[in-house]
Design a protein around this motif. Structure first.
Motif, PDB file in Angstrom:
ATOM      1  N   GLU A 351       0.101  24.898 -10.247  1.00 50.03           N
ATOM      2  CA  GLU A 351      -0.816  25.860 -10.189  1.00 50.03           C
ATOM      3  C   GLU A 351      -2.012  25.526  -9.086  1.00 50.03           C
ATOM      4  OE1 GLU A 351      -4.160  28.839 -12.206  1.00 50.03           O
ATOM      5  OE2 GLU A 351      -3.084  27.277 -13.165  1.00 50.03           O
ATOM      6  N   GLY A 352      -2.482  24.154  -9.258  1.00 48.90           N
ATOM      7  CA  GLY A 352      -3.392  23.909  -8.285  1.00 48.90           C
ATOM      8  C   GLY A 352      -3.080  23.753  -6.911  1.00 48.90           C
ATOM      9  N   LEU A 353      -1.586  23.374  -6.748  1.00 47.44           N
ATOM     10  CA  LEU A 353      -1.138  23.000  -5.418  1.00 47.44           C
ATOM     11  C   LEU A 353      -1.057  24.432  -4.721  1.00 47.44           C
ATOM     12  CD1 LEU A 353       1.909  20.890  -6.111  1.00 47.44           C
ATOM     13  CD2 LEU A 353       0.147  20.190  -4.538  1.00 47.44           C
ATOM     14  N   ILE A 354      -0.729  25.555  -5.244  1.00 52.84           N
ATOM     15  CA  ILE A 354      -0.839  26.714  -4.759  1.00 52.84           C
ATOM     16  C   ILE A 354      -2.211  27.285  -4.331  1.00 52.84           C
ATOM     17  CG2 ILE A 354      -0.438  29.378  -5.091  1.00 52.84           C
ATOM     18  CD1 ILE A 354       1.844  28.489  -7.151  1.00 52.84           C
ATOM     19  N   ILE A 355      -3.282  27.047  -5.145  1.00 55.03           N
ATOM     20  CA  ILE A 355      -4.659  27.165  -4.961  1.00 55.03           C
ATOM     21  C   ILE A 355      -5.027  26.663  -3.912  1.00 55.03           C
ATOM     22  CG2 ILE A 355      -6.820  27.159  -5.708  1.00 55.03           C
ATOM     23  CD1 ILE A 355      -5.640  27.672  -8.633  1.00 55.03           C
ATOM     24  N   ALA A 356      -4.771  25.126  -3.593  1.00 54.60           N
ATOM     25  CA  ALA A 356      -4.960  24.325  -2.457  1.00 54.60           C
ATOM     26  C   ALA A 356      -4.701  24.762  -1.259  1.00 54.60           C
ATOM     27  CB  ALA A 356      -4.439  22.775  -2.869  1.00 54.60           C
ATOM     28  N   LEU A 357      -3.507  25.202  -1.204  1.00 56.13           N
ATOM     29  CA  LEU A 357      -2.905  25.883   0.092  1.00 56.13           C
ATOM     30  C   LEU A 357      -3.958  26.974   0.639  1.00 56.13           C
ATOM     31  CD1 LEU A 357      -0.584  25.837   2.149  1.00 56.13           C
ATOM     32  CD2 LEU A 357       0.680  27.266   0.783  1.00 56.13           C
ATOM     33  N   ALA A 358      -4.322  27.596  -0.308  1.00 60.39           N
ATOM     34  CA  ALA A 358      -4.952  28.979  -0.023  1.00 60.39           C
ATOM     35  C   ALA A 358      -6.493  28.819   0.571  1.00 60.39           C
ATOM     36  CB  ALA A 358      -4.920  30.141  -1.170  1.00 60.39           C
ATOM     37  N   LEU A 359      -6.973  27.666   0.073  1.00 56.25           N
ATOM     38  CA  LEU A 359      -8.501  27.186   0.340  1.00 56.25           C
ATOM     39  C   LEU A 359      -8.921  27.575   1.696  1.00 56.25           C
ATOM     40  CD1 LEU A 359      -8.990  24.168  -1.879  1.00 56.25           C
ATOM     41  CD2 LEU A 359      -9.642  26.576  -2.352  1.00 56.25           C
ATOM     42  N   PRO A 360      -8.385  26.949   2.578  1.00 56.35           N
ATOM     43  CA  PRO A 360      -8.818  27.611   3.984  1.00 56.35           C
ATOM     44  C   PRO A 360      -8.694  29.222   4.472  1.00 56.35           C
ATOM     45  CG  PRO A 360      -7.410  25.591   4.320  1.00 56.35           C
ATOM     46  CD  PRO A 360      -7.248  26.140   2.692  1.00 56.35           C
ATOM     47  N   ILE A 361      -7.537  29.558   3.832  1.00 55.04           N
ATOM     48  CA  ILE A 361      -7.580  30.952   4.121  1.00 55.04           C
ATOM     49  C   ILE A 361      -8.781  31.851   3.437  1.00 55.04           C
ATOM     50  CG2 ILE A 361      -6.161  33.190   3.915  1.00 55.04           C
ATOM     51  CD1 ILE A 361      -3.798  31.113   3.604  1.00 55.04           C
ATOM     52  N   ALA A 362      -9.223  31.233   2.454  1.00 56.48           N
ATOM     53  CA  ALA A 362     -10.089  31.804   1.727  1.00 56.48           C
ATOM     54  C   ALA A 362     -11.329  31.605   2.371  1.00 56.48           C
ATOM     55  CB  ALA A 362     -10.398  31.283   0.000  1.00 56.48           C
ATOM     56  N   ASN A 363     -11.608  30.547   2.898  1.00 58.42           N
ATOM     57  CA  ASN A 363     -12.895  30.184   3.882  1.00 58.42           C
ATOM     58  C   ASN A 363     -12.808  31.098   4.971  1.00 58.42           C
ATOM     59  OD1 ASN A 363     -13.782  28.154   2.334  1.00 58.42           O
ATOM     60  ND2 ASN A 363     -12.590  26.533   3.636  1.00 58.42           N
ATOM     61  N   ALA A 364     -11.645  31.249   5.652  1.00 55.96           N
ATOM     62  CA  ALA A 364     -11.589  32.471   6.980  1.00 55.96           C
ATOM     63  C   ALA A 364     -11.909  33.747   6.361  1.00 55.96           C
ATOM     64  CB  ALA A 364     -10.354  32.442   7.526  1.00 55.96           C
ATOM     65  N   ALA A 365     -11.599  34.138   5.116  1.00 59.61           N
ATOM     66  CA  ALA A 365     -12.034  35.213   4.754  1.00 59.61           C
ATOM     67  C   ALA A 365     -13.315  35.767   4.586  1.00 59.61           C
ATOM     68  CB  ALA A 365     -11.363  35.727   3.363  1.00 59.61           C
TER      69      ALA A 365
END
Length: 508
Positions: A351-365
């Motif tokens: 689960e943490g791997l999926i969340i980690a991949l999304a972190l920069p996208i969340a920053n951009a949002a």
């Protein structure tokens, strides 16, 4: 800019290696000293407080965003306004948290937690100390955010390591106290949180001109913008906290303290590995916002693409051998881990791997500051996770279904993030798939195959063979990530940074 990001990442990475080692050993000692029952009680009691833990984290991200944006615009006077407005907002949020924790929180601890009668008073004392420590952490958050916005990661890394080492000393002292260990542990963590808060506040007041308490700089437009951004950020973080901690409380109600302890251990294992990726993301957040504020779209997209790969890879190269050897590692670490800790830990890392991949996208949002649609969409999924989990557990499904549901939900949220960022900043999903997801897929498939092959070759499990296995798996992943995972530009940046560090070491 990229060299500074890599340098900041190195500071944070070195810091986190130390913190991980200290934290993991600390958890072993805490589990031994408190025992499984008190360890489970600690997790459930502090779990209610953690329902509000999104407050300092989300407020910190808000402060970082506005400070980074103003730094990108090179507006010093605006920085002073942002600091003053945030300080007032933090004060009222801390006051609200204190009232909630001392009314609703105490009522729930007294009336609804499934605790042994002999430990109720200790649990109440622990709750009082932990809630005060939490309120103090709210005041610390804006000053940490300012350090990060200015990209002074070396200072943040030093203070974080000092905090971890002091916590370790507290853990070691558990063996020598004559007081109730559960109560003593909560009290000492409260004292430490006060010391850390004072350290950050004094440092920032002396180092940054915008940090001052003599005069309040006010602007209604900035206040409204911050409140709007804060409200939706809080909603998103609240939904995440509600799902995580409410599920822990739900497990306490349906299963036993050993199952709760297994979940706490799993989340801690996953969090320690994930922090390696989160640290890189921490150093990426300010420049992404600054590039957006300056209208530098190409540079921003490069950071999002390469940041997504790097945050995933930093977690993956440690996650893979740990997932495969989790059974042995938990026994070595905790001696007698709860029965479900192994499967829980493996699933929590995925689960943490999926969340980690999304972190920069969340920053951009977060860069444009238009958070309503983003947070409503993702927050709704987070809340839905809890109700689906409740239905499954009440229907008789085993406790690991908590993680299966979370993994599927995070895949859905990852897809939603891509769609939303496309709408917010003109993000090109096809280019992201080509530049990010395909290299990640190749690295995952090849490294998993090789690691499983290594496991077959090194089939005897003892300290030396498992250590050799982890080192070989780690080295292969690093080589594979460098050659198959990174773009030419970032290969060059990494190579230059390593050579510079090597040359400096030679001169010394």
């Amino acid at each position: 800019m990229k060299n500074r990001i890599l340098s900041n990442t190195l500071y944070l990475y070195s810091r986190q290696i130390i913190i991980i080692l200290v934290t993991l050993y600390s958890m072993r000692v805490v589990l031994i000293e408190l025992g499984i029952e008190d360890f489970g009680i600690y997790g459930v009691v502090t779990g209610f407080i953690t329902l509000l833990a999104f407050l300092p984290g989300s407020m910190s991200s808000v402060t970082q965003r506005f400070f980074s944006f103003a730094i990108g615009e090179k507006d010093v006077y605006k920085l002073k306004k942002i600091f003053s407005i945030n300080l007032i907002i933090y004060f009222f949020i801390a006051l609200l948290a204190f009232l909630i924790l001392n009314t609703l929180g105490k009522w729930y601890i007294n009336e609804h937690l499934n605790l042994p009668d002999s430990r109720i008073q200790a649990a109440i004392s622990l709750y009082s100390y932990s809630s005060l420590a939490f309120v103090i952490s709210i005041f610390t958050a804006p000053f940490i955010a300012i350090l990060i916005a200015h990209e002074d990661m070396h200072i943040y890394a030093l203070l974080s390591v000092a905090d971890a080492l002091l916590k370790f000393i507290i853990v070691l002292s558990l063996a020598y106290t004559n007081y109730d260990k559960l109560v003593y542990y909560g009290l000492m963590l409260l004292i430490l949180s006060a010391f850390v808060a004072v350290s950050y506040i004094i440092l920032c007041l002396r180092k940054y001109k915008e940090c001052q308490l003599k005069k309040i700089y006010w602007n209604n437009d900035i206040f409204k913008e911050i409140i709007g951004f804060t409200w939706w950020t809080l909603f998103g973080q609240l939904s995440t906290a509600f799902r995580n901690q409410a599920v822990t409380v739900l497990i306490n109600q349906i299963f036993n303290p050993a199952t709760v302890a297994a979940r706490i251990i799993a989340l801690n294992v996953a969090n320690q590995i994930a922090i390696l990726a989160t640290n890189l993301n921490t150093s990426l957040y300010p420049p992404i916002v600054k590039h957006y504020a300056a209208g530098e779209n190409r540079e921003m997209m490069s950071l999002i693409h390469n940041g997504s790969k790097l945050t995933f890879f930093l977690m993956w190269m440690f996650a893979l051998p740990l997932i495969i050897k989790m059974d042995y590692i938990l026994k070595l670490w905790l001696v007698n881990p709860p029965p479900q800790a192994v499967i829980f830990s493996r699933l929590a890392i995925i689960e943490g791997l999926i969340i980690a991949l999304a972190l920069p996208i969340a920053n951009a949002a977060r860069a444009p500051g238009k958070m309503a649609l983003y947070e409503i969409s993702l927050g709704s999924v987070q809340i839905l996770i809890f109700f689906i989990t409740y239905y499954f557990l009440k229907s008789g499904f085993s406790a690991e279904w908590v993680f299966y549901i979370a993994i599927l939900a995070n895949l859905l949220m990852f897809y939603l993030r891509l769609i939303l960022v496309k709408y917010l900043i003109g993000f090109k999903i096809f280019v992201y798939f080509k530049n990010v997801l395909i290299p990640i897929f190749l690295v995952v498939i090849i490294s998993t195959f090789v690691s499983k092959l290594l496991e077959i070759i090194i089939y005897v499990d003892n300290f030396y063979t498992v250590s050799l296995y982890i080192i070989l798996s780690l080295l292969f992943s690093i080589i594979l990530i460098y050659y198959a995972g990174l773009s030419k530009e970032w290969k060059s940046k990494v190579k230059n940074m390593v050579f510079k560090k090597f040359k400096r070491g030679k001169k010394i």
